[in-house]
Design a protein around this motif. Structure first.
Motif, PDB file in Angstrom:
ATOM      1  N   THR A 107      69.855  45.767  23.603  1.00 37.93           N
ATOM      2  CA  THR A 107      70.675  46.805  22.985  1.00 37.93           C
ATOM      3  C   THR A 107      70.418  48.162  23.622  1.00 37.93           C
ATOM      4  O   THR A 107      71.358  48.911  23.930  1.00 37.93           O
ATOM      5  CB  THR A 107      70.393  46.873  21.476  1.00 37.93           C
ATOM      6  OG1 THR A 107      70.601  45.587  20.895  1.00 37.93           O
ATOM      7  CG2 THR A 107      71.307  47.881  20.787  1.00 37.93           C
ATOM      8  N   VAL A 145      75.714  45.046  19.210  1.00 34.52           N
ATOM      9  CA  VAL A 145      74.962  44.053  19.982  1.00 34.52           C
ATOM     10  C   VAL A 145      74.289  43.025  19.073  1.00 34.52           C
ATOM     11  O   VAL A 145      74.426  41.819  19.301  1.00 34.52           O
ATOM     12  CB  VAL A 145      73.947  44.732  20.921  1.00 34.52           C
ATOM     13  CG1 VAL A 145      73.085  43.683  21.623  1.00 34.52           C
ATOM     14  CG2 VAL A 145      74.675  45.580  21.959  1.00 34.52           C
ATOM     15  N   MET A 203      76.461  50.725  19.670  1.00 33.90           N
ATOM     16  CA  MET A 203      75.633  49.725  20.361  1.00 33.90           C
ATOM     17  C   MET A 203      74.574  49.149  19.430  1.00 33.90           C
ATOM     18  O   MET A 203      74.297  47.946  19.455  1.00 33.90           O
ATOM     19  CB  MET A 203      74.953  50.349  21.587  1.00 33.90           C
ATOM     20  CG  MET A 203      75.892  50.716  22.721  1.00 33.90           C
ATOM     21  SD  MET A 203      76.719  49.290  23.465  1.00 33.90           S
ATOM     22  CE  MET A 203      78.355  49.447  22.755  1.00 33.90           C
ATOM     23  N   ALA A 254      71.938  48.325  27.024  1.00 29.85           N
ATOM     24  CA  ALA A 254      73.393  48.465  26.972  1.00 29.85           C
ATOM     25  C   ALA A 254      73.776  49.931  26.857  1.00 29.85           C
ATOM     26  O   ALA A 254      74.683  50.418  27.553  1.00 29.85           O
ATOM     27  CB  ALA A 254      73.960  47.667  25.793  1.00 29.85           C
ATOM     28  N   THR A 255      73.076  50.655  25.991  1.00 30.31           N
ATOM     29  CA  THR A 255      73.319  52.095  25.874  1.00 30.31           C
ATOM     30  C   THR A 255      72.935  52.814  27.155  1.00 30.31           C
ATOM     31  O   THR A 255      73.670  53.680  27.647  1.00 30.31           O
ATOM     32  CB  THR A 255      72.510  52.671  24.697  1.00 30.31           C
ATOM     33  OG1 THR A 255      73.017  52.131  23.469  1.00 30.31           O
ATOM     34  CG2 THR A 255      72.605  54.188  24.638  1.00 30.31           C
ATOM     35  N   THR A 308      70.902  54.515  18.853  1.00 29.26           N
ATOM     36  CA  THR A 308      70.802  53.084  19.132  1.00 29.26           C
ATOM     37  C   THR A 308      69.591  52.488  18.437  1.00 29.26           C
ATOM     38  O   THR A 308      69.679  51.425  17.791  1.00 29.26           O
ATOM     39  CB  THR A 308      70.688  52.840  20.649  1.00 29.26           C
ATOM     40  OG1 THR A 308      71.831  53.387  21.299  1.00 29.26           O
ATOM     41  CG2 THR A 308      70.613  51.350  20.955  1.00 29.26           C
TER      42      THR A 308
END
Length: 277
Positions: A129, A241, A237, A132-133, A179
């Motif tokens: 996660t 996720v 996110m 991803a950010t 996040t």
């Protein structure tokens, strides 16, 4: 604010219902992960993040002549109130809040017994996660030039000519903090869906990145719009996720044959697809 939010989140996790003495020691995980699938995805996101960092390093800072031409009037009215801000103490506070949250989020989740039974899986999801950010953040910063608010003032010293002085869009501290906190709240919710502590968990998750955003504006690092984008991306996110790994997602769709007569008297037949939300 940092200690206030952390205490709220820690207290909420302690309030989570514990298994009964007769209940199974380890609850079933609400997530489904596969090393053969998730490992390449995580590595790929890490590679994209690395590419973004490389692009950031290739950027150029502003010369003194270029700095002299900057005017607050060039900043959109929505963001103009923070043009010229500069505060080292606000920057330090934001660093502590951000970096502390990255460690506190998974650490506090470990206090919950149900989560602790699947901690390796949760840590793997957390890493994916965050990457991803980070992949979106670094590639955006590496390709978009926006001057930081403090460049519109006279403070900042040598940092005014630094290549990172053009990295205002978007707010990375805010994005990564959101996040972390929203991931923690989402995981807590999925493992303890009926916990009375949920309002406190989600409240702390929302407050901490907002506090980081405030420090970044005061420090002259980001405009309000930069922080809004960072907050929205990070929160998305942090929730999406883990949700993509929820068990039973593939069973959310159902199909059933349908037939009947329409308003004009014609018969029809087909297949009805429904999705459980």
């Amino acid at each position: 604010m940092r200690y206030f939010s952390s205490l709220f989140l820690a207290g909420a996790l302690f309030l989570a219902p514990k298994p009964d003495a007769t209940a199974q020691k380890t609850s079933r995980s609400p997530y489904k992960t596969r090393f053969a699938v998730d490992a390449p995805i995580t590595l790929g996101l890490g590679a994209v993040s690395g590419l973004g960092l490389y692009l950031v390093q290739q950027k150029d800072g502003l010369t003194n002549e270029q700095l002299a031409t900057l005017s607050k009037n060039d900043v959109p009215k929505f963001d103009r109130f923070s043009a010229g801000n500069f505060s080292r103490s606000a920057q330090t506070a934001g660093d502590f809040l951000c970096y502390g949250s990255l460690l506190a989020a998974p650490g506090l989740l470990a206090l919950n017994e149900d989560v602790r039974g699947h901690y390796g899986q949760v840590l793997g999801l957390y890493l994916q996660t965050m990457l991803a950010t980070d992949a979106i953040f670094t590639t955006t910063v590496g390709t978009v030039t926006r001057y930081r608010p403090f460049l519109y003032g006279s403070e900042g010293g040598a940092s005014r000519n630094s290549k990172i002085s053009t990295n205002s869009f978007f707010a990375g501290h805010t994005a990564h903090t959101a996040t972390a906190t929203f991931f923690a709240a989402k995981v807590f919710h999925d493992f303890n869906p009926d916990s009375p502590a949920e309002p406190f968990v989600w409240g702390a998750a929302a407050l901490l990145p907002a506090a980081v955003a405030y420090t970044r504006i005061e420090a002259g690092k980001h405009f309000l719009s930069d922080n809004l984008v960072g907050y929205a991306l990070g929160a998305t996110m942090g929730v999406v996720v883990p949700q993509l790994h929820k068990t039973g997602r593939s069973n959310g769709y159902s199909f059933a044959p349908v037939q009947g007569l329409n308003a004009n008297g014609y018969s029809y037949s087909g297949l009805l697809m429904t999705k459980q939300l």
